[in-house]
Design a protein around this motif. Structure first.
Motif, PDB file in Angstrom:
ATOM      1  N   SER A 119       0.816  -1.220   0.000  1.00  0.00           N
ATOM      2  CA  SER A 119       0.000   0.000   0.000  1.00  0.00           C
ATOM      3  C   SER A 119       0.848   1.268   0.000  1.00  0.00           C
ATOM      4  CB  SER A 119      -0.935   0.012   1.211  1.00  0.00           C
ATOM      5  OG  SER A 119      -0.197   0.048   2.411  1.00  0.00           O
ATOM      6  N   THR A 120       2.077   1.172   0.533  1.00  0.00           N
ATOM      7  CA  THR A 120       2.951   2.352   0.604  1.00  0.00           C
ATOM      8  C   THR A 120       4.245   2.196  -0.194  1.00  0.00           C
ATOM      9  OG1 THR A 120       4.063   1.530   2.590  1.00  0.00           O
ATOM     10  CG2 THR A 120       2.078   2.854   2.920  1.00  0.00           C
ATOM     11  N   GLY A 121       4.608   0.950  -0.544  1.00  0.00           N
ATOM     12  CA  GLY A 121       5.873   0.709  -1.230  1.00  0.00           C
ATOM     13  C   GLY A 121       7.073   0.761  -0.313  1.00  0.00           C
ATOM     14  N   VAL A 122       6.841   0.804   1.011  1.00  0.00           N
ATOM     15  CA  VAL A 122       7.941   0.924   1.980  1.00  0.00           C
ATOM     16  C   VAL A 122       8.535  -0.450   2.276  1.00  0.00           C
ATOM     17  CG1 VAL A 122       8.549   1.562   4.349  1.00  0.00           C
ATOM     18  CG2 VAL A 122       6.988   3.001   3.025  1.00  0.00           C
ATOM     19  N   GLU A 123       9.870  -0.551   2.203  1.00  0.00           N
ATOM     20  CA  GLU A 123      10.594  -1.778   2.546  1.00  0.00           C
ATOM     21  C   GLU A 123      11.253  -1.613   3.912  1.00  0.00           C
ATOM     22  OE1 GLU A 123      12.587  -3.950  -1.067  1.00  0.00           O
ATOM     23  OE2 GLU A 123      12.969  -1.814  -1.253  1.00  0.00           O
ATOM     24  N   LYS A 124      11.284  -2.702   4.686  1.00  0.00           N
ATOM     25  CA  LYS A 124      11.971  -2.692   5.982  1.00  0.00           C
ATOM     26  C   LYS A 124      12.803  -3.967   6.101  1.00  0.00           C
ATOM     27  CE  LYS A 124       8.323  -0.007   8.256  1.00  0.00           C
ATOM     28  NZ  LYS A 124       9.048   1.248   8.185  1.00  0.00           N
ATOM     29  N   PHE A 125      14.031  -3.822   6.577  1.00  0.00           N
ATOM     30  CA  PHE A 125      14.950  -4.948   6.739  1.00  0.00           C
ATOM     31  C   PHE A 125      15.230  -5.256   8.212  1.00  0.00           C
ATOM     32  CE2 PHE A 125      15.654  -3.568   2.443  1.00  0.00           C
ATOM     33  CZ  PHE A 125      15.987  -4.710   1.737  1.00  0.00           C
ATOM     34  N   ASN A 126      14.435  -4.695   9.126  1.00  0.00           N
ATOM     35  CA  ASN A 126      14.732  -4.849  10.561  1.00  0.00           C
ATOM     36  C   ASN A 126      13.512  -5.333  11.335  1.00  0.00           C
ATOM     37  OD1 ASN A 126      13.222  -2.543  10.194  1.00  0.00           O
ATOM     38  ND2 ASN A 126      14.368  -1.307  11.664  1.00  0.00           N
TER      39      ASN A 126
END
Length: 460
Positions: free
Chosen positions: A413-420
């Motif tokens: 929905s936002t295109g935000v990636e998180k690696f943590n």
């Protein structure tokens, strides 16, 4: 002066070499302590090793899974009996309802029989283990008498101190949660943790089929709301040509398949049969990687018809874009199918994306298509599994034989990636070959080295 020194040294040297060899000094050492019983220590080590092999967490989980199956089965029986009572016209009960209850009672009896047998084995194991531990304790007390320097006592004191320090340290640490939970619209709230395992069962074929998948249909047909499905790679750990159905969780645990297998094709493998373990069931249709194609097949269980959806040119397939960790790659896991609250998704990689994960949404219909595609920056072969929940893609990685980590998320929905993300899954077997999220009951269904395991997903 120099001459006076040299002469005595020469005389001493000559005298030393003239001492007869038979005048050597010999000492006898007598040890008053008892000889250490190495054979007794070896026996204690063997017995301790056998004890560790007999008592494992898997045996406890087996009992818990059977209890859970029974717990879920009894309310269903009560509901069906209520339906039967409402059908009473004073003379005759509904024949179909009677048949349903008869089948349920048979399954519950099988579940109780298996539970009783497992419970008896555990009771005997508890008794035997208690006796073995008492015997080991007595023998170790005897052996400790030989520790005159008190080495063992000091080691025990150090271990107690280390344990107290670790406990003190852990009390001041918070439970690991995502540093920044994924932002997305989810009816359950934010995904914060995974607990369990809650179900652990070898099913009907213990140890027979290493690769496979199982779970529930998020959009079941009428009358199939409580059903579970299972797909095992029955040929070369790569291919399958049927889906196996179970009328309840307890049926799956005890290994009673009703209505049984639904065949995709009589041959295995052949055109449009299953390739790879990452499959899902949605809307009474099985979605999977078509045999020898970079395409998704949809097999309708009711009509027995197959439709295909072609993926983009350059999509990796035939075990060229697998999930991996440092020691192993999971063969024929190029395409991963997933379900969540909104439908079916496919996760894959292409040469154009340099091996990074690509995510596409399946648009349902008579001829299904791909509605929208997202491109990520996480390398697929650095990932061991993926799943979807509330429109968010999650990826896992291998940490140890006992732990898997959900380390990555991509919010569509936002295109935000998180690696943590930092959510850890406690494993029963070293490798999880498929991982499916069930929006019906918010469970993660894992297939691990022929075992079926499930975990509870916790939302904030």
């Amino acid at each position: 002066m120099k001459l006076c020194v040299i002469i005595p040294l020469c005389a001493l040297f000559t005298l030393t070499h003239q001492v007869p060899s038979q005048d050597k000094c010999v000492c006898d050492l007598t040890n008053s302590a008892k000889a250490f019983p190495h054979d007794k220590l070896s026996t204690v080590e063997d017995n301790a090793s056998k004890c560790n092999g007999n008592v494992t967490p898997k045996k406890t989980l087996e009992l818990e899974s059977l209890m859970l199956g029974l717990e879920r089965r009894l309310p269903q029986l009560q509901e069906d009996v209520s339906v039967l009572e409402r059908e009473d016209d004073g003379e005759l009960y509904g024949v179909l309802s009677l048949l349903v209850i008869e089948n349920e009672l048979t399954e519950i009896k099988q579940l109780i029989d298996k539970l009783n047998m497992t419970s008896q084995r555990h009771q005997q194991l508890t008794t035997d283990t208690t006796e073995q531990l008492e015997d080991l304790r007595a023998k170790m007390a005897e052996l400790q008498e030989y520790d005159t320097l008190q080495v063992v006592k000091r080691q025990q004191a150090n271990q107690r101190l280390k344990r107290d320090l670790d406990q003190c340290k852990n009390e001041h640490q918070l439970i690991p949660h995502p540093t920044q939970p994924p932002q997305g619209i989810c009816p359950h709230g934010k995904f914060v943790n995974v607990t369990g395992p809650e179900v652990y069962t070898p099913g009907e074929y213990p140890g027979s089929y290493m690769y496979g998948a199982w779970g529930r249909d998020p959009k079941p047909a009428v009358g199939k709301e409580n059903w579970y499905w299972l797909v095992m790679m029955t040929s070369s750990n790569r291919y399958s040509n049927y889906v196996r159905l179970y009328s309840s969780l307890s049926s799956l645990i005890v290994g009673v398949s009703t209505p049984g297998n639904v065949l995709i094709h009589s041959s295995n493998p052949t055109t449009n049969t299953v390739q790879g373990p990452n499959v899902v069931l949605y809307g009474d249709a099985l979605y999977y990687n078509c045999y020898n194609k970079y395409a998704v097949c949809r097999f309708n269980l009711a009509t027995k018809t197959i439709t295909t959806m072609q993926l983009p040119e350059g999509t990796r397939f035939n075990s060229k874009g697998n999930f991996c960790h440092l020691d192993e790659c999971y063969q024929y896991t190029d395409l991963d199918l997933a379900t969540d609250e909104s439908g079916v998704w496919v996760i894959y990689t292409t040469t154009q994306d340099f091996g990074n994960l690509v995510l596409s949404k399946v648009e349902e219909g008579e001829q299904p298509t791909f509605n929208q595609t997202w491109h990520t920056s996480v390398y697929k072969q650095a990932v061991t599994n993926t799943f979807m929940a509330c429109g968010v893609l999650y990826a896992t990685r291998y940490v140890t034989k006992e732990v898997e980590e959900i380390f990555y998320s991509f919010d569509t929905s936002t295109g935000v990636e998180k690696f943590n993300i930092g959510i850890f899954i406690k494993k029963i077997s070293p490798n999880i070959y498929s991982l499916n999220y069930s929006p019906v009951d918010q469970m993660l269904h894992a297939y691990c080295n022929s075992f079926m395991v499930s975990y509870k997903v916790l939302f904030e």
